[in-house]
Enzyme design. Structure first.
Site, short mmCIF file in Angstrom:
data_model
loop_
_atom_site.label_atom_id
_atom_site.label_comp_id
_atom_site.label_asym_id
_atom_site.label_seq_id
_atom_site.Cartn_x
_atom_site.Cartn_y
_atom_site.Cartn_z
N LYS A 66 0.83 -1.21 0.00
CA LYS A 66 0.00 0.00 0.00
C LYS A 66 0.87 1.26 0.00
O LYS A 66 0.65 2.17 -0.80
CB LYS A 66 -0.93 -0.02 1.22
CG LYS A 66 -1.94 -1.15 1.21
CD LYS A 66 -2.89 -1.08 2.38
CE LYS A 66 -2.21 -1.38 3.69
NZ LYS A 66 -1.71 -2.76 3.78
N GLU A 93 3.02 -37.69 14.67
CA GLU A 93 3.21 -36.99 13.39
C GLU A 93 2.95 -37.91 12.21
O GLU A 93 2.47 -37.46 11.16
CB GLU A 93 4.63 -36.41 13.31
CG GLU A 93 4.99 -35.43 14.42
CD GLU A 93 4.01 -34.28 14.54
OE1 GLU A 93 3.38 -33.91 13.52
OE2 GLU A 93 3.85 -33.74 15.65
N ASP A 126 -4.18 -29.58 18.66
CA ASP A 126 -4.97 -30.26 17.63
C ASP A 126 -6.46 -30.24 17.99
O ASP A 126 -7.32 -29.97 17.15
CB ASP A 126 -4.51 -31.71 17.47
CG ASP A 126 -3.09 -31.80 16.94
OD1 ASP A 126 -2.68 -30.88 16.21
OD2 ASP A 126 -2.39 -32.78 17.26
#
Length: 542
Positions: A140, A362, A437
């Site tokens: 901007k 994981e 989570d």
């Protein structure tokens, strides 16, 4: 064209200096003439006392000037900012990359400034205000500088916070001085651009106390409203450009009406083509591998702003330097993206049990993400600590999505629950690692039921917009039951998938325990080894 106006402006702004210089020269001439007319003894006596008299006079004058400036010339409201010539800003439209639609709107403003004479001949009026709205880091301020450069008019820049002071009336006084300065420059140069960054600091909806008083920013904002609406002189073309990261809804409606901020430019994060141009531009400033596929980088950096892409290239240059390389490679860029998104690696020594449990957690995320998620791809799995998390599965969307359907939201919930389910199946118990989570999954499920009407009972409407005491207990119970129903349904599907893919789960867990991290190619190779593929894999952005 405007030379006579510039001369008049110069003398009107500096007449005090000329008067002082003339008076000083006259006094010096009179002093010399007086000394020449004195007798020798008195002349030497006067010359001996002259240094002390000059010192006392200078000290008295300094004290007087200081008090005068503080009391009668603004004091705390003194405006420090001066004008900047448009040609000295040196930001061309070609330098503004990745926001082509916003550039088109801005170029129309530049054309109006350049052709203001023709516009006035047909009875039109130049824009009074231009509001730029968009997320931080999207250009901007840069676009405002480009407008000033291309238009070739003076440019004055201030931040909204510079108007805010503890002393009442200071902000309004600074606004008056700022617009006075802008009108003078517009008179001399034909137009002037006044840029106010972070406009929301002084432009928020006005509030008043119970006694009828208002905040100090109210007076500042009122003065801005008056100044913008009072620019009626056809030769004083002051264009006010405001920029804000906040939405339009937080600004006062009086600022947004026609006659103040007439035009609004919405600046969004760049798309695929814009990101590719940005990588090309910023990589041209550093030594890099010329064979690097910029389209892959653009697809890898979905939702990244120009500032974030610039930061990634800078970080990649630091990584290449640290590794004693002569140029930046794709691997350096990839590592920089991970470092920016995930954070720095933290070396923690885990017990064998903690390491195994984290690997199971994981691996569960990884398998569910790869097989079930319709829009995202897995790029990395790691059990190395980063920020506050002990491990991470790093995923990225294949393309920009601005609307999320029910399938995508359910997939997000399943991926979030996969770590919990994997720990429960393989470790017999769960850990505190599931807290974030659960928080993410609950937020999505709650939004689906309470706001988006995505429950099986089709409880339509946004119940969060209704005051809590106006919703019946029965409706609340139904909404909460539907939220839990989504939760448990997703968990059962994840449990069934991980039970079915037990061999794959064990393999990924073993690889993570041994290697700590798995990259995109390694993940793809393991899935291919077990003949597991997904539709439309994003191999082109690995």
């Amino acid at each position: 064209m405007y030379w006579h106006k510039k001369m008049r402006l110069f003398f009107s702004m500096h007449w005090v200096k000329f008067a002082i210089i003339t008076a000083v020269l006259l006094l010096i001439a009179l002093a010399v003439w007086g000394l020449m007319s004195m007798e020798s003894f008195y002349m030497h006596l006067t010359l001996a006392q002259l240094p002390l008299q000059l010192l006392l006079t200078a000290l008295s004058a300094a004290i007087f000037v200081y008090m005068y400036m503080m009391v009668f010339r603004g004091g705390f409201s003194k405006l420090e900012r001066g004008r900047v010539k448009g040609e000295n800003v040196r930001v061309r439209f070609d330098d503004v990359i990745g926001i082509d639609e916003a550039k088109e709107d801005a170029w129309e403003v530049v054309s109006l400034i350049k052709d203001r004479t023709r516009l006035q001949q047909i009875g039109g009026k130049i824009l009074r205000g231009l509001l730029m709205v968009g997320p931080p880091g999207c250009g901007k301020t840069y676009l405002a500088k480009a407008i000033a450069t291309e238009a070739g008019v003076p440019f004055i820049s201030m931040a909204g916070s510079e108007f805010v002071e503890i002393f009442v009336g200071v902000g309004a006084s600074r606004v008056r001085k700022l617009f006075k300065r802008a009108r003078q420059l517009a008179y001399a140069h034909g137009a002037c651009i006044l840029f106010i960054d972070e406009l929301d600091a002084i432009g928020r909806s006005r509030s008043f106390s119970y006694m009828g008083g208002g905040m100090e920013t109210n007076a500042t904002q009122n003065q801005i409203l008056v100044e913008m609406d009072g620019l009626t002189d056809k030769e004083q073309n002051v264009i006010v450009i405001g920029a804000t990261n906040a939405g339009e809804e937080v600004l006062d409606i009086a600022l947004l009406r026609p006659g103040r901020f007439d035009r609004k430019i919405y600046i969004d994060k760049p798309g695929l083509e814009g990101r590719e141009k940005l990588f090309k531009y910023y990589l041209s400033r550093v030594k890099h591998d010329r064979q690097m596929d910029l389209s892959r980088l653009a697809k890898r950096s979905v939702y990244k702003s120009p500032a974030e892409i610039e930061n990634i290239v800078k970080e990649a240059a630091l990584i290449a330097t640290r590794h004693k390389k002569d140029s930046v490679t794709y691997k350096d860029i990839s590592e920089a993206i991970e470092r920016v998104d995930l954070g720095m690696k933290r070396k923690r020594v885990l017990t064998p049990t903690e390491k195994r449990n984290t690997a199971y957690h994981e691996a569960g995320h990884l398998i569910v993400m790869y097989i079930l998620h319709p829009t995202d791809d897995v790029f990395k799995a790691s059990i190395i600590s980063r920020r506050s998390s002990q491990g991470v599965v790093y995923s990225q969307p294949r393309e920009e999505l601005y609307i999320h359907n029910k399938e995508k939201l359910l997939a997000d919930i399943k991926v979030s629950l996969a770590g919990y389910v994997s720990e429960k199946l393989k470790c017999g118990s769960t850990s505190t690692g599931v807290s974030s989570d659960f928080k993410n999954a609950m937020r999505i499920a709650h939004s689906m039921v309470w706001q988006l009407g995505m429950s099986d009972k089709e409880l339509l409407g946004d119940y969060t917009s209704v005051p809590n005491d106006q919703i019946s207990d029965k409706i609340k119970e139904d909404l909460n039951n539907e939220t839990q129903k989504i939760f448990h349904k997703c968990m059962k599907e994840v449990e069934a998938l991980l039970t079915k893919e037990d061999i794959l789960l064990e393999r990924f867990t073993k690889e993570l325990v041994e290697r700590d991290e798995l990259e995109y190619d390694e993940i793809e190779a393991i899935f291919a080894e077990y003949n597991k593929t997904r539709e439309n894999p994003a191999k082109h952005i690995k």
